[in-house]
Design an enzyme around this catalytic site. Structure first.
Site, mmCIF file in Angstrom:
data_model
loop_
_atom_site.group_PDB
_atom_site.id
_atom_site.type_symbol
_atom_site.label_atom_id
_atom_site.label_comp_id
_atom_site.label_asym_id
_atom_site.label_seq_id
_atom_site.Cartn_x
_atom_site.Cartn_y
_atom_site.Cartn_z
ATOM 1 C CB SER A 64 -33.099 -18.488 19.791
ATOM 2 O OG SER A 64 -32.068 -17.546 19.600
ATOM 3 C CG HIS B 87 -37.360 -19.677 19.155
ATOM 4 N ND1 HIS B 87 -36.994 -20.961 18.800
ATOM 5 C CD2 HIS B 87 -36.444 -18.856 18.585
ATOM 6 C CE1 HIS B 87 -35.893 -20.910 18.071
ATOM 7 N NE2 HIS B 87 -35.534 -19.655 17.915
ATOM 8 C CE LYS C 138 -36.903 -20.012 14.636
ATOM 9 N NZ LYS C 138 -35.722 -20.610 14.019
HETATM 10 C C1 LIG Z 1 -35.797 -14.823 17.057
HETATM 11 C C2 LIG Z 1 -35.613 -15.350 15.674
HETATM 12 N N1 LIG Z 1 -36.010 -14.604 14.631
HETATM 13 C C3 LIG Z 1 -35.893 -15.047 13.363
HETATM 14 C C4 LIG Z 1 -35.340 -16.277 13.094
HETATM 15 C C5 LIG Z 1 -35.208 -16.713 11.667
HETATM 16 O O1 LIG Z 1 -36.269 -17.510 11.310
HETATM 17 P P1 LIG Z 1 -36.237 -18.306 9.925
HETATM 18 O O2 LIG Z 1 -35.488 -19.575 10.187
HETATM 19 O O3 LIG Z 1 -37.658 -18.510 9.573
HETATM 20 O O4 LIG Z 1 -35.523 -17.437 8.965
HETATM 21 C C6 LIG Z 1 -34.910 -17.086 14.129
HETATM 22 C C7 LIG Z 1 -34.317 -18.394 13.827
HETATM 23 O O5 LIG Z 1 -33.579 -18.991 14.533
HETATM 24 C C8 LIG Z 1 -35.044 -16.619 15.471
HETATM 25 O O6 LIG Z 1 -34.637 -17.360 16.494
#
Ligand SMILES: Cc1ncc(COP(=O)(O)O)c(C=O)c1O
Length: 424
Positions: A212, A240, A271
């Protein structure tokens, strides 16, 4: 800081408030007790270190251009990859679901029963992902917390990429398994660490699909090969990559055509899907087990019906056409190429997450401040989110951007980059 004046001390128990306003006053006084004053020191340290994150207020729907703190700015901060967060079809679906089902689930699914719409979304997502089964959760974060501790525990080992997301790190810690970090996106280092680590328990490899902060893609074919060679479980968090990679946004497994060779996929609906929620995709057995032992599933209420209906509308849109995904990638290429031609370093990025590598945290803060002055909203990212000396501006692309939005952003970035001496 000093101590609280005597008058702010809470009254004795049993001294009942007589009105709501009196009650509120007392609650405020209680909240101002001295017991949380140590946090003021921590906040002061953050301010002094330039690490305090002032959260801006958005006053419009999430879109290519949003109203922030009273002004309209081009939005390069959101994970709204496909522009679905304010899409008419999703809005309509959410409104209708409220009329049909009300606003809240009112309980956890394992106690009060599961709504038909939740089941429908899970079946549709499983079909979309090419997985046997799917379980939805309240967020991508919850999906990691539900899954990791349910499949490994004491005596087991997790091999985790050093740059994995915080929710993976927290899920690993909750599991109480031994955690071995391997070098970022380095399958050879992963294999070495597996060989060096003695364990009679289960072994689980976990990686982000798309990282990310850097926007690079995990070397999935190599990770699959290592997992198969050493008989380890493989889990990929495709937060992502969902809606971004693969045919029609089906994710990293589809991108590399590795269907059936990744044991567990984590996805988010917050997202590219533009809504809220997370999910786990895998075998029916895995999903059945998570319904019994995934703690955020059994101890926390489900997604609202409006969320679920909007997600179903997003799956419909993705199933109908590849157009939004293609537009996202066109915008991404235009922005990344434009930045590179101007002389900026875009790091490891090969996806819609495009960093401008600056190094110095103060420089990144100043760059972001000046961008905002020129009506471009983009986030400065510094330690502890990334390593010291690797501060950057992180630009998030969206299918909602028009070509002229990208040009406008590039012009502002070029101006500021020149003024700050980042490019000649
Ligand atoms: C790799 C990854 N996993 C999980 C999440 C968390 O997702 P959520 O916003 O749906 O909790 C993110 C959010 O930035 C992320 O980048």
């Amino acid at each position: 800081m000093g101590s609280e004046p005597a008058s702010s001390q809470p009254d004795q128990l049993g001294d009942e408030p007589h009105s709501l306003s009196e009650f509120n006053e007392r609650t405020i006084l209680l909240n101002h007790s001295q017991r949380t004053h140590f946090l003021e020191d921590h906040l002061t340290e953050l301010h002094e270190g330039g690490l305090y994150n002032t959260i801006r207020t958005v006053e419009s729907p999430m879109d290519a251009r949003i109203r922030v703190d009273g002004r309209y700015v081009l939005n390069f901060c959101a994970n709204n990859y496909l522009g679905l967060a304010n899409h008419p079809a999703l809005r309509e679906a959410a409104k209708k679901a409220i009329d049909d089902y009300g606003v809240g689930p009112a309980a956890v699914r394992s106690i009060a029963g599961t709504q038909r719409l939740h089941r429908e979304l899970e079946i549709r997502l499983a079909d979309f992902k090419g997985a046997e089964a799917v379980l939805t959760l309240q967020s991508g974060f919850s999906a990691n917390l539900a899954t990791i501790p349910a499949i490994v525990g004491r005596g087991d080992v997790i091999f985790s990429d050093r740059l994995n997301h915080a929710s993976i790190i927290d899920g690993c810690r909750l599991s109480r398994a031994q955690i071995v970090a391997y070098d970022h996106a380095d399958a050879a280092d992963l294999a070495r660490r597996i060989q060096e680590t003695d364990s009679d328990g289960r072994r689980l490899i976990i990686s982000d699909g798309v990282f990310s902060m850097d926007g690079d893609i995990a070397p999935l074919p190599e990770l699959v090969a290592v997992a198969e060679r050493y008989d380890c479980l493989l889990m990929i968090d495709d937060a992502h990559g969902e809606g971004v990679l693969g045919e029609g946004g089906r994710g990293i497994v589809d991108h590399f055509q590795l269907h059936g060779r990744v044991d567990i996929e984590i996805g988010t609906l917050s997202k590219a899907f533009g809504v809220m929620g997370g999910f786990v995709a895998g075998s029916q057995t895995l999903i059945d087990w998570l319904k019994q032992r995934g703690r955020p599933f059994i101890f926390s209420s489900a997604l609202t019906m409006a969320d679920v209906a909007a997600c179903l509308a997003a799956v419909d849109l993705l199933g109908e056409s590849n157009e939004l995904v293609l537009r996202l990638w066109q915008n991404t290429e235009a922005l990344r190429l434009g930045l590179q031609q101007l002389g900026f370093d875009t790091g490891l990025s090969t996806t819609p997450i495009v960093p401008i590598m600056l190094g110095d945290a103060a420089l990144a803060q100043e760059f972001a401040r000046q961008l905002f002055e020129q009506n471009v909203f983009a986030m400065a990212i510094a330690y502890p989110t990334v390593a010291r000396g690797q501060a950057r501006i992180r630009l998030m692309n969206s299918a909602a951007h028009r070509a002229t939005d990208i040009e406008e952003a590039l012009a502002a970035i070029a101006d500021i980059g020149t003024a700050l001496g980042v490019i000649p």
